[in-house]
Write an enzyme that holds these catalytic residues in place. Structure first.
Site, short mmCIF file in Angstrom:
data_model
loop_
_atom_site.label_atom_id
_atom_site.label_comp_id
_atom_site.label_asym_id
_atom_site.label_seq_id
_atom_site.Cartn_x
_atom_site.Cartn_y
_atom_site.Cartn_z
N GLU A 273 -28.29 37.62 52.16
CA GLU A 273 -27.48 38.47 53.05
C GLU A 273 -26.92 39.68 52.30
OE1 GLU A 273 -24.36 35.82 54.37
OE2 GLU A 273 -25.70 34.58 55.55
N CYS A 342 -0.19 60.27 56.23
CA CYS A 342 1.22 60.21 55.82
C CYS A 342 1.55 58.91 55.11
CB CYS A 342 2.11 60.38 57.04
SG CYS A 342 1.77 61.95 57.81
N TYR A 371 -19.21 49.73 53.55
CA TYR A 371 -17.77 49.52 53.76
C TYR A 371 -17.02 50.86 53.76
CZ TYR A 371 -19.52 44.92 52.59
OH TYR A 371 -20.27 43.77 52.56
N1 LLP Z 1 -22.50 37.42 53.70
C1 LLP Z 1 -21.21 37.08 53.95
C2 LLP Z 1 -20.92 35.80 54.57
C3 LLP Z 1 -20.17 37.98 53.62
O1 LLP Z 1 -18.91 37.64 53.85
C4 LLP Z 1 -20.48 39.22 53.01
C5 LLP Z 1 -19.44 40.17 52.66
C6 LLP Z 1 -21.85 39.53 52.78
C7 LLP Z 1 -22.82 38.59 53.14
C8 LLP Z 1 -22.29 40.83 52.19
O2 LLP Z 1 -21.83 40.99 50.90
P1 LLP Z 1 -22.32 42.23 50.01
O3 LLP Z 1 -23.79 42.00 49.71
O4 LLP Z 1 -22.11 43.47 50.76
O5 LLP Z 1 -21.48 42.13 48.79
N2 LLP Z 1 -14.88 45.52 52.25
C9 LLP Z 1 -15.19 45.06 50.91
C10 LLP Z 1 -16.34 44.08 50.89
C11 LLP Z 1 -16.12 42.89 51.77
C12 LLP Z 1 -17.27 41.93 51.76
C13 LLP Z 1 -17.12 40.86 52.77
N3 LLP Z 1 -18.20 39.96 52.88
C14 LLP Z 1 -15.44 46.27 50.02
O6 LLP Z 1 -15.36 47.40 50.50
O7 LLP Z 1 -15.67 46.11 48.83
#
Ligand code: LLP
Length: 413
Positions: A273, A342, A371
Protein backbone atom coordinates in the site's frame (compact mmCIF):
# COMPACT_ATOMS: atom_id res chain seq x y z
CA UNK A 1 14.26 10.67 -9.16
CA UNK A 2 11.78 13.15 -10.57
CA UNK A 3 11.17 15.30 -13.61
CA UNK A 4 11.29 18.76 -12.04
CA UNK A 5 14.55 20.09 -13.45
CA UNK A 6 16.30 23.36 -14.17
CA UNK A 7 16.94 24.04 -17.84
CA UNK A 8 18.08 27.35 -19.36
CA UNK A 9 18.00 28.99 -15.94
CA UNK A 10 14.46 28.11 -14.99
CA UNK A 11 12.49 25.30 -13.38
CA UNK A 12 10.59 22.95 -15.67
CA UNK A 13 7.88 20.43 -14.88
CA UNK A 14 8.74 17.85 -17.56
CA UNK A 15 8.52 19.88 -20.80
CA UNK A 16 6.74 22.92 -19.38
CA UNK A 17 8.27 25.95 -17.60
CA UNK A 18 6.89 26.16 -14.07
CA UNK A 19 6.60 29.96 -14.40
CA UNK A 20 4.30 29.51 -17.39
CA UNK A 21 2.02 27.24 -15.34
CA UNK A 22 1.90 29.79 -12.52
CA UNK A 23 1.03 32.56 -15.00
CA UNK A 24 -1.69 30.52 -16.60
CA UNK A 25 -3.30 28.90 -13.55
CA UNK A 26 -2.32 31.29 -10.76
CA UNK A 27 -0.75 30.47 -7.38
CA UNK A 28 -0.71 28.63 -5.05
CA UNK A 29 -0.61 25.80 -7.56
CA UNK A 30 0.09 22.10 -7.15
CA UNK A 31 1.95 20.70 -10.15
CA UNK A 32 2.27 16.93 -10.65
CA UNK A 33 4.50 15.09 -13.11
CA UNK A 34 2.90 12.14 -14.88
CA UNK A 35 6.26 10.67 -15.95
CA UNK A 36 7.45 10.74 -12.33
CA UNK A 37 4.29 9.04 -11.08
CA UNK A 38 4.62 6.30 -13.69
CA UNK A 39 8.31 5.85 -12.98
CA UNK A 40 7.77 5.61 -9.23
CA UNK A 41 4.90 3.18 -9.59
CA UNK A 42 6.83 0.95 -11.99
CA UNK A 43 10.01 0.99 -9.87
CA UNK A 44 8.02 -0.02 -6.81
CA UNK A 45 5.79 -2.57 -8.49
CA UNK A 46 8.59 -4.29 -10.39
CA UNK A 47 10.55 -4.70 -7.16
CA UNK A 48 7.95 -7.31 -6.19
CA UNK A 49 7.97 -9.17 -9.51
CA UNK A 50 9.39 -12.23 -7.72
CA UNK A 51 6.11 -12.94 -5.91
CA UNK A 52 2.42 -12.79 -6.85
CA UNK A 53 1.48 -9.31 -5.71
CA UNK A 54 -0.88 -6.38 -6.02
CA UNK A 55 0.35 -2.82 -5.50
CA UNK A 56 -2.55 -0.85 -4.02
CA UNK A 57 -1.68 2.84 -4.16
CA UNK A 58 -2.70 4.52 -0.91
CA UNK A 59 -5.34 7.03 -1.99
CA UNK A 60 -4.91 9.24 1.09
CA UNK A 61 -1.52 10.43 -0.15
CA UNK A 62 -3.04 12.16 -3.17
CA UNK A 63 -6.58 11.40 -4.20
CA UNK A 64 -6.96 13.57 -7.28
CA UNK A 65 -8.94 11.63 -9.90
CA UNK A 66 -6.42 12.38 -12.64
CA UNK A 67 -3.67 10.74 -10.57
CA UNK A 68 -5.83 7.78 -9.60
CA UNK A 69 -6.74 7.23 -13.21
CA UNK A 70 -3.09 7.45 -14.34
CA UNK A 71 -2.04 4.93 -11.67
CA UNK A 72 -4.95 2.64 -12.52
CA UNK A 73 -3.68 2.63 -16.11
CA UNK A 74 -0.29 1.50 -14.74
CA UNK A 75 -2.07 -1.48 -13.17
CA UNK A 76 -2.41 -0.15 -9.63
CA UNK A 77 -5.05 -1.28 -7.19
CA UNK A 78 -6.04 1.12 -4.39
CA UNK A 79 -5.85 1.20 -0.61
CA UNK A 80 -8.74 3.23 0.78
CA UNK A 81 -9.76 4.42 4.25
CA UNK A 82 -13.22 5.92 3.71
CA UNK A 83 -16.38 5.81 1.63
CA UNK A 84 -15.13 9.00 0.02
CA UNK A 85 -11.92 7.34 -1.13
CA UNK A 86 -13.91 4.35 -2.40
CA UNK A 87 -16.07 6.70 -4.43
CA UNK A 88 -12.97 8.31 -5.91
CA UNK A 89 -11.31 4.97 -6.73
CA UNK A 90 -14.44 3.62 -8.42
CA UNK A 91 -14.97 6.90 -10.30
CA UNK A 92 -11.40 6.66 -11.58
CA UNK A 93 -12.34 3.23 -12.97
CA UNK A 94 -10.38 1.06 -10.53
CA UNK A 95 -11.69 -2.47 -10.46
CA UNK A 96 -13.28 -3.26 -7.05
CA UNK A 97 -11.38 -6.52 -6.87
CA UNK A 98 -8.20 -4.45 -6.59
CA UNK A 99 -9.40 -2.36 -3.65
CA UNK A 100 -8.51 -2.96 0.01
CA UNK A 101 -10.13 -1.00 2.82
CA UNK A 102 -8.22 -0.10 6.01
CA UNK A 103 -9.11 2.16 8.94
CA UNK A 104 -10.10 1.90 12.62
CA UNK A 105 -13.46 3.63 12.34
CA UNK A 106 -15.36 2.25 9.35
CA UNK A 107 -19.03 3.18 9.66
CA UNK A 108 -21.94 0.90 8.79
CA UNK A 109 -22.84 2.95 5.70
CA UNK A 110 -19.26 2.74 4.48
CA UNK A 111 -19.22 -1.03 4.98
CA UNK A 112 -22.44 -1.31 2.96
CA UNK A 113 -20.98 0.83 0.20
CA UNK A 114 -17.84 -1.34 0.03
CA UNK A 115 -19.79 -4.61 0.16
CA UNK A 116 -22.10 -3.43 -2.59
CA UNK A 117 -19.05 -2.54 -4.71
CA UNK A 118 -17.49 -5.97 -4.04
CA UNK A 119 -14.04 -4.88 -2.88
CA UNK A 120 -11.22 -7.39 -2.54
CA UNK A 121 -10.73 -7.18 1.23
CA UNK A 122 -11.56 -5.32 4.42
CA UNK A 123 -8.60 -4.85 6.75
CA UNK A 124 -10.44 -5.22 10.05
CA UNK A 125 -8.95 -3.41 13.02
CA UNK A 126 -11.04 -4.53 16.02
CA UNK A 127 -13.33 -7.31 17.28
CA UNK A 128 -16.26 -4.87 17.34
CA UNK A 129 -15.71 -3.97 13.68
CA UNK A 130 -15.68 -7.66 12.78
CA UNK A 131 -19.06 -8.23 14.47
CA UNK A 132 -20.67 -5.26 12.71
CA UNK A 133 -19.24 -6.28 9.33
CA UNK A 134 -20.61 -9.80 9.78
CA UNK A 135 -24.07 -8.47 10.64
CA UNK A 136 -24.14 -6.09 7.67
CA UNK A 137 -22.77 -8.61 5.16
CA UNK A 138 -25.28 -11.23 6.32
CA UNK A 139 -28.10 -8.72 6.05
CA UNK A 140 -27.02 -7.88 2.49
CA UNK A 141 -26.58 -11.55 1.54
CA UNK A 142 -22.89 -10.91 0.87
CA UNK A 143 -19.60 -12.29 2.11
CA UNK A 144 -16.92 -9.91 3.31
CA UNK A 145 -13.39 -11.09 2.58
CA UNK A 146 -11.28 -9.91 5.45
CA UNK A 147 -7.84 -9.76 6.94
CA UNK A 148 -7.13 -8.72 10.49
CA UNK A 149 -4.72 -5.85 10.89
CA UNK A 150 -2.02 -7.08 13.23
CA UNK A 151 -0.19 -4.57 15.36
CA UNK A 152 3.25 -6.20 15.62
CA UNK A 153 4.55 -3.74 18.23
CA UNK A 154 7.57 -2.59 16.24
CA UNK A 155 9.03 0.90 16.52
CA UNK A 156 9.20 2.34 12.99
CA UNK A 157 11.46 5.20 14.17
CA UNK A 158 9.47 7.91 12.45
CA UNK A 159 7.44 10.92 13.62
CA UNK A 160 5.11 9.84 16.51
CA UNK A 161 2.01 11.07 14.65
CA UNK A 162 2.67 8.65 11.81
CA UNK A 163 3.84 5.61 13.82
CA UNK A 164 1.05 3.06 13.72
CA UNK A 165 2.45 -0.36 14.65
CA UNK A 166 3.34 0.12 18.30
CA UNK A 167 1.36 -1.21 21.28
CA UNK A 168 0.29 2.28 22.31
CA UNK A 169 -1.19 3.11 18.87
CA UNK A 170 -4.90 2.83 18.11
CA UNK A 171 -4.35 0.65 15.04
CA UNK A 172 -4.88 -3.06 14.58
CA UNK A 173 -5.02 -5.93 17.05
CA UNK A 174 -2.19 -7.23 19.20
CA UNK A 175 -0.87 -10.64 18.17
CA UNK A 176 -2.29 -12.55 21.13
CA UNK A 177 -5.89 -11.33 20.74
CA UNK A 178 -5.65 -11.79 16.99
CA UNK A 179 -5.58 -15.54 17.21
CA UNK A 180 -8.91 -15.65 19.05
CA UNK A 181 -10.34 -13.00 16.70
CA UNK A 182 -9.40 -15.12 13.67
CA UNK A 183 -11.19 -18.07 15.28
CA UNK A 184 -14.22 -15.85 15.77
CA UNK A 185 -13.97 -14.71 12.14
CA UNK A 186 -13.94 -18.33 10.95
CA UNK A 187 -17.18 -18.94 12.83
CA UNK A 188 -19.04 -15.76 11.89
CA UNK A 189 -21.56 -15.70 9.02
CA UNK A 190 -20.85 -13.36 6.13
CA UNK A 191 -17.12 -13.32 6.88
CA UNK A 192 -14.36 -15.05 4.96
CA UNK A 193 -10.91 -14.58 6.48
CA UNK A 194 -8.40 -14.62 3.61
CA UNK A 195 -5.56 -12.39 4.75
CA UNK A 196 -3.23 -10.92 7.31
CA UNK A 197 -2.59 -7.18 7.28
CA UNK A 198 -0.02 -4.94 8.88
CA UNK A 199 1.09 -1.31 8.45
CA UNK A 200 3.60 0.02 10.94
CA UNK A 201 3.99 3.67 9.97
CA UNK A 202 4.93 6.17 7.35
CA UNK A 203 8.16 7.83 6.12
CA UNK A 204 10.32 4.91 7.28
CA UNK A 205 13.93 5.40 6.28
CA UNK A 206 15.32 2.01 7.31
CA UNK A 207 14.51 -1.55 6.28
CA UNK A 208 14.90 -2.99 9.77
CA UNK A 209 11.43 -2.20 11.18
CA UNK A 210 9.78 -3.62 8.05
CA UNK A 211 11.78 -6.84 8.37
CA UNK A 212 11.14 -7.11 12.08
CA UNK A 213 7.40 -6.69 11.55
CA UNK A 214 7.46 -9.21 8.69
CA UNK A 215 9.26 -11.72 10.88
CA UNK A 216 6.61 -11.40 13.60
CA UNK A 217 3.82 -11.66 11.03
CA UNK A 218 5.31 -14.78 9.44
CA UNK A 219 5.61 -16.45 12.84
CA UNK A 220 2.01 -15.53 13.54
CA UNK A 221 1.04 -16.94 10.13
CA UNK A 222 2.46 -20.32 11.15
CA UNK A 223 0.32 -20.30 14.28
CA UNK A 224 -2.73 -19.44 12.18
CA UNK A 225 -2.08 -22.34 9.82
CA UNK A 226 -2.30 -24.54 12.90
CA UNK A 227 -5.94 -23.45 13.22
CA UNK A 228 -6.62 -24.84 9.77
CA UNK A 229 -7.05 -21.39 8.29
CA UNK A 230 -5.70 -20.91 4.78
CA UNK A 231 -4.32 -17.42 4.31
CA UNK A 232 -4.09 -16.41 0.65
CA UNK A 233 -3.29 -12.68 1.02
CA UNK A 234 -0.60 -10.92 3.00
CA UNK A 235 -0.97 -7.12 3.10
CA UNK A 236 2.21 -5.39 4.26
CA UNK A 237 0.85 -1.83 4.12
CA UNK A 238 2.83 1.18 2.96
CA UNK A 239 5.34 3.38 4.70
CA UNK A 240 8.50 3.46 2.60
CA UNK A 241 10.07 6.89 3.08
CA UNK A 242 11.40 9.36 0.53
CA UNK A 243 14.23 11.89 0.53
CA UNK A 244 12.85 15.32 1.48
CA UNK A 245 16.25 16.66 2.50
CA UNK A 246 19.20 14.44 3.41
CA UNK A 247 17.31 11.25 4.32
CA UNK A 248 18.56 8.10 2.62
CA UNK A 249 15.64 5.66 2.61
CA UNK A 250 16.10 2.28 0.93
CA UNK A 251 15.41 2.35 -2.80
CA UNK A 252 12.16 0.51 -3.69
CA UNK A 253 14.27 -2.16 -5.41
CA UNK A 254 16.22 -2.81 -2.23
CA UNK A 255 12.98 -2.75 -0.21
CA UNK A 256 11.33 -5.22 -2.60
CA UNK A 257 14.34 -7.56 -2.72
CA UNK A 258 14.55 -7.76 1.07
CA UNK A 259 10.85 -8.60 1.46
CA UNK A 260 10.67 -10.96 -1.52
CA UNK A 261 13.55 -12.97 -0.03
CA UNK A 262 11.36 -13.76 2.98
CA UNK A 263 8.12 -14.16 1.04
CA UNK A 264 9.05 -16.12 -2.03
CA UNK A 265 8.48 -19.58 -0.61
CA UNK A 266 5.03 -18.77 0.69
CA UNK A 267 2.19 -19.19 -1.80
CA UNK A 268 0.35 -15.97 -0.94
CA UNK A 269 -0.54 -12.85 -2.89
CA UNK A 270 1.38 -9.99 -1.37
CA UNK A 271 -0.45 -6.66 -1.17
CA UNK A 272 1.46 -3.41 -0.78
CA UNK A 273 0.00 0.00 0.00
CA UNK A 274 2.57 2.63 -1.00
CA UNK A 275 1.46 6.25 -0.97
CA UNK A 276 4.26 8.73 -0.35
CA UNK A 277 6.92 6.84 -2.30
CA UNK A 278 4.73 7.08 -5.41
CA UNK A 279 3.32 10.59 -5.09
CA UNK A 280 5.62 12.55 -2.75
CA UNK A 281 8.35 13.60 -5.14
CA UNK A 282 5.94 13.65 -8.09
CA UNK A 283 4.53 17.01 -7.04
CA UNK A 284 5.62 20.56 -6.23
CA UNK A 285 3.71 23.54 -4.89
CA UNK A 286 4.25 26.84 -6.67
CA UNK A 287 3.78 29.98 -4.63
CA UNK A 288 4.36 33.68 -5.18
CA UNK A 289 6.28 35.96 -2.83
CA UNK A 290 3.68 38.47 -1.63
CA UNK A 291 6.02 40.54 0.56
CA UNK A 292 9.44 40.42 2.11
CA UNK A 293 9.69 41.77 5.62
CA UNK A 294 12.65 42.50 7.88
CA UNK A 295 12.21 42.67 11.64
CA UNK A 296 14.95 43.37 14.20
CA UNK A 297 15.27 39.63 14.86
CA UNK A 298 14.18 37.85 11.70
CA UNK A 299 13.66 38.19 8.00
CA UNK A 300 10.42 36.83 6.60
CA UNK A 301 9.39 35.85 3.13
CA UNK A 302 5.62 35.99 3.03
CA UNK A 303 4.19 33.76 0.30
CA UNK A 304 0.67 33.10 -0.93
CA UNK A 305 0.64 29.43 0.15
CA UNK A 306 -0.16 28.80 3.79
CA UNK A 307 -0.63 25.98 6.23
CA UNK A 308 -4.10 25.51 4.78
CA UNK A 309 -2.43 24.55 1.48
CA UNK A 310 0.47 22.50 2.88
CA UNK A 311 0.21 21.66 6.58
CA UNK A 312 3.15 19.24 6.88
CA UNK A 313 5.75 21.77 8.09
CA UNK A 314 3.34 23.12 10.74
CA UNK A 315 1.99 19.74 11.82
CA UNK A 316 5.08 17.53 11.80
CA UNK A 317 7.91 20.06 11.56
CA UNK A 318 8.61 18.51 8.15
CA UNK A 319 11.30 19.77 5.82
CA UNK A 320 10.37 20.68 2.26
CA UNK A 321 13.05 22.07 -0.04
CA UNK A 322 12.16 25.56 -1.31
CA UNK A 323 13.83 26.86 -4.45
CA UNK A 324 13.44 29.75 -6.84
CA UNK A 325 11.51 29.04 -10.01
CA UNK A 326 13.75 31.43 -11.96
CA UNK A 327 17.03 31.64 -10.00
CA UNK A 328 18.58 35.11 -9.98
CA UNK A 329 21.95 34.19 -8.48
CA UNK A 330 21.57 36.42 -5.41
CA UNK A 331 23.45 35.56 -2.20
CA UNK A 332 21.82 33.32 0.42
CA UNK A 333 19.94 34.76 3.38
CA UNK A 334 18.48 33.21 6.54
CA UNK A 335 14.71 33.50 6.50
CA UNK A 336 11.40 32.08 7.63
CA UNK A 337 9.13 31.34 4.69
CA UNK A 338 5.62 31.95 6.00
CA UNK A 339 2.07 32.00 4.72
CA UNK A 340 -0.74 34.51 5.12
CA UNK A 341 -2.67 32.56 7.80
CA UNK A 342 -3.31 34.17 11.18
CA UNK A 343 -1.22 31.75 13.24
CA UNK A 344 2.47 31.79 14.11
CA UNK A 345 2.45 28.07 13.30
CA UNK A 346 1.85 28.98 9.66
CA UNK A 347 5.20 28.43 8.01
CA UNK A 348 6.65 26.45 5.14
CA UNK A 349 10.23 26.74 6.40
CA UNK A 350 11.92 28.11 9.52
CA UNK A 351 15.46 29.48 9.69
CA UNK A 352 16.11 28.41 6.12
CA UNK A 353 19.13 29.47 4.13
CA UNK A 354 17.94 30.30 0.60
CA UNK A 355 18.84 32.89 -2.06
CA UNK A 356 17.26 36.30 -1.45
CA UNK A 357 14.01 36.72 -3.35
CA UNK A 358 11.86 39.72 -4.12
CA UNK A 359 8.16 40.51 -4.10
CA UNK A 360 6.33 39.00 -7.06
CA UNK A 361 8.86 36.22 -7.66
CA UNK A 362 7.96 32.54 -7.64
CA UNK A 363 9.11 29.79 -5.31
CA UNK A 364 8.69 26.04 -5.68
CA UNK A 365 8.09 23.89 -2.61
CA UNK A 366 9.39 20.41 -3.43
CA UNK A 367 8.17 16.92 -2.40
CA UNK A 368 4.61 18.21 -2.06
CA UNK A 369 2.82 15.52 -4.08
CA UNK A 370 1.86 13.36 -1.08
CA UNK A 371 -0.19 14.61 1.88
CA UNK A 372 -0.15 18.09 0.38
CA UNK A 373 -3.43 18.84 -1.31
CA UNK A 374 -5.22 15.97 0.46
CA UNK A 375 -4.55 17.60 3.84
CA UNK A 376 -5.41 21.11 2.65
CA UNK A 377 -8.35 23.03 4.05
CA UNK A 378 -10.32 26.22 3.67
CA UNK A 379 -8.98 27.68 6.93
CA UNK A 380 -9.15 31.49 6.95
CA UNK A 381 -11.72 31.08 4.16
CA UNK A 382 -9.06 30.54 1.56
CA UNK A 383 -10.23 28.79 -1.61
CA UNK A 384 -8.15 25.67 -2.12
CA UNK A 385 -5.36 25.68 -4.70
CA UNK A 386 -5.65 24.39 -8.25
CA UNK A 387 -3.86 21.19 -9.30
CA UNK A 388 -2.33 20.53 -12.69
CA UNK A 389 -0.93 17.34 -14.14
CA UNK A 390 1.91 17.71 -16.66
CA UNK A 391 2.65 14.88 -19.06
CA UNK A 392 5.51 15.83 -21.38
CA UNK A 393 4.30 19.06 -22.97
CA UNK A 394 0.66 18.37 -22.15
CA UNK A 395 -0.97 20.13 -19.22
CA UNK A 396 -4.27 19.04 -17.67
CA UNK A 397 -6.10 21.11 -15.09
CA UNK A 398 -6.65 18.22 -12.68
CA UNK A 399 -8.68 20.34 -10.25
CA UNK A 400 -9.76 23.89 -10.85
CA UNK A 401 -9.05 26.52 -8.23
CA UNK A 402 -11.94 26.93 -5.80
CA UNK A 403 -13.86 30.19 -6.14
CA UNK A 404 -15.25 32.49 -3.47
CA UNK A 405 -18.69 31.11 -4.29
CA UNK A 406 -17.43 27.54 -3.77
CA UNK A 407 -16.49 28.59 -0.25
CA UNK A 408 -20.07 29.41 0.72
CA UNK A 409 -21.96 27.09 -1.64
CA UNK A 410 -23.05 24.61 1.05
CA UNK A 411 -24.06 27.14 3.70
CA UNK A 412 -27.28 28.83 4.66
CA UNK A 413 -27.29 32.60 4.92
N1 LLP B 1 -1.67 1.95 4.44
C1 LLP B 1 -2.19 2.41 5.60
C2 LLP B 1 -3.09 1.55 6.36
C3 LLP B 1 -1.87 3.71 6.05
O1 LLP B 1 -2.37 4.14 7.21
C4 LLP B 1 -0.99 4.52 5.30
C5 LLP B 1 -0.65 5.86 5.73
C6 LLP B 1 -0.48 4.00 4.08
C7 LLP B 1 -0.85 2.70 3.69
C8 LLP B 1 0.41 4.78 3.18
O2 LLP B 1 1.61 5.09 3.79
P1 LLP B 1 2.80 5.77 2.96
O3 LLP B 1 3.29 4.75 1.96
O4 LLP B 1 2.28 6.98 2.29
O5 LLP B 1 3.81 6.08 3.99
N2 LLP B 1 0.02 12.80 6.72
C9 LLP B 1 1.28 12.16 7.04
C10 LLP B 1 1.30 10.70 6.62
C11 LLP B 1 0.18 9.90 7.21
C12 LLP B 1 0.20 8.46 6.79
C13 LLP B 1 -1.01 7.73 7.23
N3 LLP B 1 -1.11 6.39 6.79
C14 LLP B 1 2.41 12.96 6.42
O6 LLP B 1 2.15 13.96 5.77
O7 LLP B 1 3.57 12.62 6.60
Amino acid sequence: MHFFEYKDGQLFAEGVPAAELARKFGTPLYVYSAATLRRHFEAFDSAFAGVPHLTCYSVKANSNLSLLSLLKDCGAGMDIVSGGELHRALTAGVSPDKIVYSGVGKRADEMRQALAAGILMFNVESAAELELLSAIATDMGKTARISLRINPDVDPKTHPYISTGMKKNKFGLDIESSLATYQRAMALPGIEPIGIDCHIGSQLTSLDPFLEALDRIMRFHERLSGLGLKITHLDLGGGLGIPYNDEEPPHPTEFGEALVKVLKDHPMTVILEPGRVIAGNSGILLTEVVYTKKTPTKDFIIVDAGMNDLVRPSLYGSFHAIREVEPKGRPDVDVDVVGPICESGDFLAKDRNIPAVEQGELLAVFSAGAYGFTMSSNYNSRPRAAEVLVDGDKVTLARRRETLDDLIALEKN
